[in-house]
Write a protein that holds these residues in place. Structure first.
Motif, mmCIF file in Angstrom:
data_model
loop_
_atom_site.group_PDB
_atom_site.id
_atom_site.type_symbol
_atom_site.label_atom_id
_atom_site.label_comp_id
_atom_site.label_asym_id
_atom_site.label_seq_id
_atom_site.Cartn_x
_atom_site.Cartn_y
_atom_site.Cartn_z
ATOM 1 N N LEU A 28 -5.226 -19.135 -16.090
ATOM 2 C CA LEU A 28 -6.241 -19.214 -17.130
ATOM 3 C C LEU A 28 -5.740 -18.475 -18.375
ATOM 4 N N ALA A 45 -13.462 -19.375 -21.766
ATOM 5 C CA ALA A 45 -13.589 -20.213 -20.570
ATOM 6 C C ALA A 45 -15.006 -20.085 -20.021
ATOM 7 N N GLN A 53 -10.790 -17.911 -11.046
ATOM 8 C CA GLN A 53 -9.464 -17.345 -11.288
ATOM 9 C C GLN A 53 -9.379 -15.890 -10.835
#
Length: 66
Positions: A28, A45, A53
């Motif tokens: 990420l 995100a 993640q």
């Protein structure tokens, strides 16, 4: 522990536990940018992408704090 808020959660980071596996950056990179200060950008995100993640952190340096 340093924390970075995202909606109703926080990303917790314990630098002393970090083994620098770079799983977070590889998975990420829009959120985890080690050359930036601060290096975690939760605005980049979705909450679920971050949770997913962080769960992959092998050292436990990254956690989700409710």
């Amino acid at each position: 522990m340093k924390t970075y808020p995202k909606e109703e959660i926080k990303i917790g980071w314990q630098p002393e536990k970090c083994t620098h596996s770079a799983n977070c950056v590889k998975g990420l990179s829009a959120v985890f940018k080690p050359k930036d200060q601060p290096w975690i950008h939760p605005e980049n995100a979705s909450k679920q992408a971050i949770i997913d993640q962080v769960a992959k952190c092998p050292s436990g340096a990254l956690t989700i704090v409710q």
